[in-house]
Motif scaffolding. Structure first.
Motif, short mmCIF file in Angstrom:
data_model
loop_
_atom_site.label_atom_id
_atom_site.label_comp_id
_atom_site.label_asym_id
_atom_site.label_seq_id
_atom_site.Cartn_x
_atom_site.Cartn_y
_atom_site.Cartn_z
N ALA A 153 0.82 -1.21 0.00
CA ALA A 153 0.00 0.00 0.00
C ALA A 153 0.85 1.26 0.00
CB ALA A 153 -0.91 -0.01 1.22
N ASP A 154 2.08 1.19 0.54
CA ASP A 154 2.90 2.40 0.60
C ASP A 154 3.78 2.57 -0.64
OD1 ASP A 154 4.47 0.22 1.20
OD2 ASP A 154 5.60 1.19 2.81
N SER A 155 3.51 1.78 -1.66
CA SER A 155 4.25 1.96 -2.92
C SER A 155 3.93 3.34 -3.49
CB SER A 155 3.82 0.87 -3.91
OG SER A 155 4.13 1.25 -5.22
N THR A 186 -1.13 -4.96 -0.56
CA THR A 186 -0.82 -5.46 0.78
C THR A 186 -0.61 -4.33 1.78
OG1 THR A 186 1.56 -5.52 0.38
CG2 THR A 186 0.31 -7.46 -0.29
N LYS A 187 -0.55 -4.70 3.04
CA LYS A 187 -0.32 -3.76 4.15
C LYS A 187 -1.39 -2.68 4.21
CE LYS A 187 4.66 -4.59 3.53
NZ LYS A 187 6.02 -4.08 3.67
N SER A 188 -2.65 -3.10 3.97
CA SER A 188 -3.73 -2.12 3.89
C SER A 188 -4.02 -1.46 5.23
CB SER A 188 -5.00 -2.78 3.34
OG SER A 188 -5.45 -3.75 4.25
N ASP A 189 -3.38 -1.96 6.30
CA ASP A 189 -3.55 -1.29 7.60
C ASP A 189 -2.97 0.13 7.55
OD1 ASP A 189 -1.20 -3.02 7.29
OD2 ASP A 189 -0.54 -2.23 9.21
N MET A 190 -2.16 0.40 6.52
CA MET A 190 -1.57 1.74 6.41
C MET A 190 -2.48 2.70 5.66
SD MET A 190 2.46 1.05 5.92
CE MET A 190 2.49 0.05 4.47
N LEU A 191 -3.66 2.21 5.26
CA LEU A 191 -4.55 3.04 4.44
C LEU A 191 -5.82 3.42 5.19
CD1 LEU A 191 -4.44 0.96 1.14
CD2 LEU A 191 -3.15 3.04 1.64
N ASP A 192 -6.33 4.63 4.94
CA ASP A 192 -7.67 4.95 5.40
C ASP A 192 -8.58 4.94 4.17
OD1 ASP A 192 -7.06 7.26 4.05
OD2 ASP A 192 -6.73 8.45 5.86
N ASP A 193 -9.87 5.18 4.39
CA ASP A 193 -10.82 5.08 3.28
C ASP A 193 -10.48 6.03 2.14
OD1 ASP A 193 -12.12 3.09 4.54
OD2 ASP A 193 -13.72 4.36 5.37
N GLU A 194 -10.01 7.20 2.51
CA GLU A 194 -9.69 8.21 1.50
C GLU A 194 -8.56 7.71 0.58
OE1 GLU A 194 -8.31 12.80 1.80
OE2 GLU A 194 -9.41 11.97 3.50
N LEU A 195 -7.51 7.17 1.20
CA LEU A 195 -6.38 6.66 0.42
C LEU A 195 -6.80 5.48 -0.46
CD1 LEU A 195 -3.50 6.91 3.04
CD2 LEU A 195 -3.48 7.95 0.77
N LEU A 210 -7.69 -6.76 -4.62
CA LEU A 210 -8.24 -6.69 -3.26
C LEU A 210 -7.24 -5.96 -2.38
CD1 LEU A 210 -9.36 -10.38 -2.64
CD2 LEU A 210 -10.86 -8.39 -2.51
N PHE A 211 -7.75 -5.31 -1.33
CA PHE A 211 -6.87 -4.78 -0.30
C PHE A 211 -6.73 -5.86 0.77
CE2 PHE A 211 -8.69 -0.90 -2.13
CZ PHE A 211 -7.56 -0.13 -2.32
#
Ligand SMILES: Nc1nc2c(ncn2[C@@H]2O[C@H](COP(=O)(O)OP(=O)(O)OP(=O)(O)O)[C@@H](O)[C@H]2O)c(=O)[nH]1
Ligand SMILES: [Mg+2]
Length: 238
Positions: A153-155, A186-195, A210-211
């Motif tokens: 996700a942080d790519s 992956t690592k979708s814990d680093m994302l909020d809905d907006e991101l 999929l996230f």
């Protein structure tokens, strides 16, 4: 897979457990003079010589037979996912090229169903020129039924990362692009809905995605469903 060591021609491939093939047939053994003893000839001078076996130079190549191959840059979370969905215990760490050898895991899916997942070392841009660990591990996904692309996700640019991975695969063997593909962010814990909304706008159109988060379990059951359905398109959903 067995190849002729001189012409590189593929001789055969073993695909089933227990399958046996003969690469170089041994010669028929001879018979010593003891075999020719009879009542009238107690010490025969005769013996039958053996025949020579086939000689040759052969190359044996191991390709892991898994259903799903994990493809991603180093640190994408490939091994972590394998450790979460299977009993495999691959090495996991926050640095590139933690995985140096492929790992296999069996993913149980409801009742008695299961499929095999292969975690291979990370791929980077220029891998086809030998950068990083190169492409030599890609042979392990050549026999996989489908590929799961994993992009963290942080790519900086998920779409670009996906294209780089596709290109590296193509440079190795264009047939790899004929396989069914699924993308996991992956690592979708680093994302909020907006991101997530922002990322959705940039995802490739034709590939299901999929996230997922291996730490919280977000999206993991959905991912297993998607992988199972992709592997078994004919099975009716009940
Ligand atoms: N925040 C967060 N971190 C994760 C998640 N999954 C994996 N990580 C972390 O990401 C780092 C890399 O994970 P690995 O599973 O070793 O990555 P890999 O893709 O196998 O990496 P290579 O073997 O080097 O190709 C580790 O520090 C993991 O703890 C996740 O869902 N969320
Ligand atoms: Mg790894």
């Amino acid at each position: 897979m067995a190849r002729d060591g001189e012409t590189n021609e593929i001789l055969f491939e073993i695909m089933e457990d227990g399958e046996q093939r003969i690469l170089a047939k041994g010669g028929r053994g001879g018979l010593g003079n003891n075999n020719f003893k009879s009542a009238t000839n107690q010490t025969p001078r005769y013996a039958q010589p053996g025949e020579p076996g086939v000689e040759g130079l052969f190359i044996l190549e191991l390709k892991i037979l898994a259903d799903v191959g994990l493809v991603g840059f180093p640190n994408a979370g490939k091994s972590t996912l394998l450790s979460v969905v299977s009993a495999a215990k691959p090495k996991i760490a926050n640095y590139a090229f933690t995985t140096m050898e492929p790992n296999l895991g069996i993913v149980n899916y409801y009742d008695d169903k299961s499929f095999v997942m292969a975690d291979i070392p990370g791929i980077i841009e220029g891998a086809h020129e030998g950068k990083g660990l190169g492409l030599r591990f890609l042979r392990h996904i050549e026999r996989n039924a489908m590929l799961l692309f994993m992009i963290p996700a942080d790519s900086k640019d998920i779409g670009k990362e996906y294209k780089i991975l596709l290109n590296e695969l193509k440079q190795y063997n264009p047939e790899l692009l004929d396989k069914q593909r699924v993308i996991a962010v992956t690592k979708s814990d680093m994302l909020d809905d907006e991101l997530k909304t922002e990322i959705r706008r940039h995802m490739p159109r034709k590939v299901p995605y999929l996230f997922i988060c291996s730490l919280t379990g977000e999206g993991i059951p959905q991912l297993k469903d998607l992988l199972w359905r992709t592997l078994n398109p004919d099975e009716s959903a009940d």
